[in-house]
Design a protein around this motif. Structure first.
Motif, mmCIF file in Angstrom:
data_model
loop_
_atom_site.group_PDB
_atom_site.id
_atom_site.type_symbol
_atom_site.label_atom_id
_atom_site.label_comp_id
_atom_site.label_asym_id
_atom_site.label_seq_id
_atom_site.Cartn_x
_atom_site.Cartn_y
_atom_site.Cartn_z
ATOM 1 N N GLU A 63 30.887 -11.287 -7.532
ATOM 2 C CA GLU A 63 31.600 -11.238 -6.250
ATOM 3 C C GLU A 63 31.925 -12.647 -5.775
ATOM 4 O O GLU A 63 33.017 -12.915 -5.262
ATOM 5 C CB GLU A 63 30.741 -10.521 -5.211
ATOM 6 C CG GLU A 63 30.622 -9.025 -5.404
ATOM 7 C CD GLU A 63 29.781 -8.385 -4.307
ATOM 8 O OE1 GLU A 63 29.600 -9.032 -3.257
ATOM 9 O OE2 GLU A 63 29.313 -7.260 -4.500
ATOM 10 N N ALA A 64 30.964 -13.552 -5.957
ATOM 11 C CA ALA A 64 31.193 -14.946 -5.557
ATOM 12 C C ALA A 64 32.313 -15.563 -6.381
ATOM 13 O O ALA A 64 33.111 -16.367 -5.870
ATOM 14 C CB ALA A 64 29.898 -15.748 -5.710
ATOM 15 N N LEU A 65 32.385 -15.184 -7.665
ATOM 16 C CA LEU A 65 33.459 -15.699 -8.514
ATOM 17 C C LEU A 65 34.835 -15.266 -8.000
ATOM 18 O O LEU A 65 35.798 -16.045 -8.052
ATOM 19 C CB LEU A 65 33.270 -15.215 -9.955
ATOM 20 C CG LEU A 65 32.201 -15.901 -10.790
ATOM 21 C CD1 LEU A 65 32.130 -15.273 -12.179
ATOM 22 C CD2 LEU A 65 32.462 -17.398 -10.902
ATOM 23 N N ILE A 66 34.940 -14.037 -7.523
ATOM 24 C CA ILE A 66 36.221 -13.555 -6.992
ATOM 25 C C ILE A 66 36.636 -14.386 -5.782
ATOM 26 O O ILE A 66 37.802 -14.796 -5.653
ATOM 27 C CB ILE A 66 36.129 -12.052 -6.637
ATOM 28 C CG1 ILE A 66 35.996 -11.218 -7.920
ATOM 29 C CG2 ILE A 66 37.349 -11.611 -5.850
ATOM 30 C CD1 ILE A 66 35.820 -9.736 -7.678
ATOM 31 N N SER A 67 35.686 -14.664 -4.877
ATOM 32 C CA SER A 67 36.000 -15.529 -3.734
ATOM 33 C C SER A 67 36.404 -16.916 -4.193
ATOM 34 O O SER A 67 37.333 -17.531 -3.658
ATOM 35 C CB SER A 67 34.789 -15.626 -2.803
ATOM 36 O OG SER A 67 34.738 -14.536 -1.916
ATOM 37 N N TYR A 68 35.685 -17.408 -5.190
ATOM 38 C CA TYR A 68 35.929 -18.769 -5.693
ATOM 39 C C TYR A 68 37.326 -18.879 -6.300
ATOM 40 O O TYR A 68 38.111 -19.767 -5.937
ATOM 41 C CB TYR A 68 34.855 -19.119 -6.727
ATOM 42 C CG TYR A 68 35.005 -20.464 -7.364
ATOM 43 C CD1 TYR A 68 34.489 -21.618 -6.780
ATOM 44 C CD2 TYR A 68 35.663 -20.602 -8.584
ATOM 45 C CE1 TYR A 68 34.616 -22.859 -7.385
ATOM 46 C CE2 TYR A 68 35.807 -21.838 -9.198
ATOM 47 C CZ TYR A 68 35.281 -22.962 -8.591
ATOM 48 O OH TYR A 68 35.423 -24.193 -9.190
ATOM 49 N N TYR A 69 37.645 -17.979 -7.247
ATOM 50 C CA TYR A 69 38.935 -18.067 -7.940
ATOM 51 C C TYR A 69 40.111 -17.676 -7.053
ATOM 52 O O TYR A 69 41.243 -18.096 -7.301
ATOM 53 C CB TYR A 69 38.911 -17.193 -9.195
ATOM 54 C CG TYR A 69 38.068 -17.756 -10.303
ATOM 55 C CD1 TYR A 69 38.299 -19.035 -10.802
ATOM 56 C CD2 TYR A 69 37.034 -17.011 -10.865
ATOM 57 C CE1 TYR A 69 37.520 -19.562 -11.824
ATOM 58 C CE2 TYR A 69 36.249 -17.528 -11.887
ATOM 59 C CZ TYR A 69 36.492 -18.804 -12.368
ATOM 60 O OH TYR A 69 35.724 -19.324 -13.365
ATOM 61 N N SER A 70 39.867 -16.858 -6.011
ATOM 62 C CA SER A 70 40.955 -16.471 -5.097
ATOM 63 C C SER A 70 41.093 -17.443 -3.938
ATOM 64 O O SER A 70 41.861 -17.200 -3.001
ATOM 65 C CB SER A 70 40.700 -15.072 -4.550
ATOM 66 O OG SER A 70 39.555 -15.063 -3.694
ATOM 67 N N ASN A 71 40.339 -18.575 -3.997
ATOM 68 C CA ASN A 71 40.361 -19.565 -2.904
ATOM 69 C C ASN A 71 40.012 -18.913 -1.576
ATOM 70 O O ASN A 71 40.672 -19.135 -0.550
ATOM 71 C CB ASN A 71 41.718 -20.264 -2.827
ATOM 72 C CG ASN A 71 41.948 -21.182 -4.012
ATOM 73 O OD1 ASN A 71 41.121 -22.040 -4.317
ATOM 74 N ND2 ASN A 71 43.054 -20.976 -4.709
#
Length: 634
Positions: A609-617
């Motif tokens: 989930e954190a990766l999605i926030s990270y890659y989606s800025n």
């Protein structure tokens, strides 16, 4: 049976060639021939060599059998631990026994070297060898017709020796001096030993060169060329020279000449990443000694670090420092008027720690240890950081280029299995598989969730015994979430699943709250998350560092998206107010290790989930640098 006069004449003969003089008891002072110790146990040549030119620590077993055609010839046995144990010091100690006919010397030797960096091209290293030993006649090896009262009355001597030395380096050249037997204290007489201690001084000049143009099996090769002079109170100046060529992947070659001991040629082989064996053959060319026969030396070495990785780390550090120091002199010469830095250096270094991968952390350590950072200006610091990060990107890109994964897809669904052979991969779970052949020809297959993890394993295996290395990316469509079939259809046609994905743009937060979405996320690999969400933003990001972990009492467990770090509360509040004016809610926590305040944008319960926030800025709301910090997680 050997007669008394024969034993006595043998002792006198040995003494004549080793500078051992007698009082009431013959004494063999510490004087191990060291001209062939060019690769290991180099501290015997000069005490500074436990640091100079070293990139590892090791234990060695050393044996020298001199002039073997002569009965009871000189012999040396030594067990030693030595090497570079910090960025500024070298250390070593060992036990030895030296036999010379019926005279025996047994004791220990300790070594310490300390390096003082003068500037990028020059440094000075000071070193000491300390030896404590017991020397005398071995009565078990003296054979007489009747008990000899002279031999029975002899007592062994205990001595302590101090041997200082220094080495000065300028670029690839080294100059040094070594005072052997500088101080010899005799505990038997409680005074300095003068009658049987021959003061010896030696000097060297050495040139080292890395053969960076060589690749493959010869990658990382180097050579050292040294000239050496030696003078003592009783002997004239003696000259010698040596050459050692090091091939980190398989061994080394050495040769040397000494006007007393003659010509020596040696070979060494690395049997594993840590175990090595060396042999040297030496033949004297001095008139009167030729008939004594050759000399043999054997050294067995166990290195504490992976030899190739330790060597690469040293080379990388040198290259990085050269790049970091290549900054415009006009900028570097500008200092603040009050002598104080115009920004918080420790704070900026903490931000670098958050984004740099663990495998490159030693480069940051090298940057932090530079004396020039003490009173550095912000512009200069930013240039150094830019050089460092550019170097890291080039290194990572080079690694990925050498191990580009092969994508494997299967059109039909089926039961997933754990692959044991290459054939099994078509029915394996999605992921990245490092495939190799073992020594007996069997397939060795290891699965990793992400490409960076697979690349890390690939690099380690390259220096091992495995052969035919590949990275296979298994990407079967049935394992993807129900809304990811866009990967297997014509990009010019849109189906309902594609429309569903497109509708999520700008609403990542709502998507993460959906139970169906949670199941979909867990089925995705990290590479798939990166690939999909990087297309949904104007600023794609590199993969985040995984090693940012912290324990904070009272803070909820999870994965936090960090936006900034501050030392002062005032600056923290200003930044949070600025974010609020932009419509971004933030909060912060204090790191108990350094008392810095970490401002975060989001908190997630899972890494993906954190990766999605990270890659989606963060749902396309924040495009400045961000990091993922794991708080109170296992």
């Amino acid at each position: 049976m050997i007669k008394n006069y024969l034993a006595l004449s043998f002792i006198i003969f040995c003494i004549a060639f080793t500078s051992v003089k007698a009082q009431d008891t013959p004494v063999l002072t510490f004087n191990i021939p060291s001209q062939n110790n060019l690769k290991y146990n180099r501290f015997l040549l000069n005490p500074t060599f436990s640091f100079v030119g070293e990139d590892n620590t090791y234990v060695s077993l050393y044996h020298r059998n001199q002039w073997i055609q002569f009965k009871d010839s000189p012999k040396v046995y030594m067990l030693a631990y030595t090497g570079k144990f910090s960025d500024r010091a070298g250390f070593g100690f060992g036990l030895y026994q030296q036999n010379l006919g019926v005279i025996v010397s047994f004791g220990g030797i300790a070594n310490y070297a300390y390096n003082v960096k003068l500037n990028e091209n020059m440094d000075l290293t000071l070193g000491f060898n300390f030896a404590y030993y017991n020397s005398g006649v071995d009565r078990n090896r003296t054979v007489t017709e009747e008990p000899d009262p002279i031999l029975l009355a002899m007592r062994n001597n205990s001595l302590f020796s101090v041997k200082p030395g220094f080495n000065f380096r300028y670029r690839n050249f080294n100059f040094g001096v070594y005072a052997e037997n500088f101080i010899d204290y005799d505990f038997k007489s409680n005074k300095l030993a003068k009658d049987y201690s021959d003061k010896t001084f030696s000097a060297h000049i050495m040139y080292s060169h890395e053969m960076s143009s060589l690749t493959d099996l010869f990658e990382g090769s180097s050579f050292r060329l040294m000239a050496r002079g030696k003078v003592s109170q009783e002997n004239d100046l003696g000259l010698g020279g040596s050459l050692v060529v090091d091939f980190p992947r398989f061994g080394w070659f050495q040769t040397g000449i000494d006007d007393f001991y003659g010509v020596g040629v040696g070979l060494g082989f690395h049997f594993t990443k840590r175990l090595s064996l060396g042999y040297t053959y030496e033949r004297t060319i001095k008139e009167g000694l030729v008939n004594l026969g050759p000399t043999h030396e054997i050294t067995m070495i166990f290195s504490f670090q992976d030899r190739i990785l330790a060597h690469k780390k040293t080379l990388t550090a040198k290259d990085t420092l050269s790049q970091i120091e290549a900054i415009d002199k006009k900028i570097a010469s500008k200092k603040p008027k009050d002598g104080k830095p115009e920004f918080d250096k420790e704070l900026e270094l903490e931000k670098l720690r958050l984004q740099m991968d663990d495998s490159n952390m030693h480069l940051l350590d090298m940057l932090m240890q530079e004396d020039s950072l003490e009173n550095i200006r912000k512009a200069e610091f930013e240039q150094k950081v830019k050089n460092l990060m550019d170097y890291v990107k080039r290194e990572n890109a080079a690694k990925e280029a050498t191990a580009k994964p092969i994508t494997l897809r299967k059109s039909k669904t089926g039961k997933k299995i754990v692959p044991k052979t290459m054939e099994d991969l078509k029915d394996a779970e999605n992921g990245y598989y490092v495939v190799a052949k073992s020594a007996d020809g069997k397939d060795v297959i290891e699965r990793y969730e992400s490409l960076p993890e697979a690349l890390k394993s690939y690099e380690k295996k390259k220096s091992g015994k495995e052969k035919d290395l590949y990275i296979i990316h298994v990407d079967n469509p049935e394992e993807l979430g129900p809304n990811e079939n866009h990967k297997n259809v014509d990009t010019n046609s849109k189906n309902k699943n594609d429309e569903t994905e497109d509708s999520r743009e700008g609403s990542v937060e709502e998507f993460l709250k959906n139970e169906k979405a949670q199941r979909e996320i867990s089925a995705r690999t990290e590479e798939e998350i990166k690939e999909f969400y990087s297309r949904k933003t104007t600023k794609p990001r590199d993969a985040p560092k995984k090693g940012n972990k912290l324990s904070v009492a009272g803070l909820e467990t999870g994965y936090y998206i960090i936006a900034n770090v501050f030392a002062a509360q005032e600056n923290t509040e200003k930044f949070m107010e600025k974010m609020k004016n932009r419509g971004i809610e933030t909060s912060y926590f204090i790191n108990p290790k350094n008392n810095f305040r970490y401002v975060y944008l989001k908190k997630h319960s899972s890494w993906k989930e954190a990766l999605i926030s990270y890659y989606s800025n963060v749902d396309n709301s924040y495009f400045d640098p961000i990091w993922i910090m794991s708080i109170n997680t296992n």
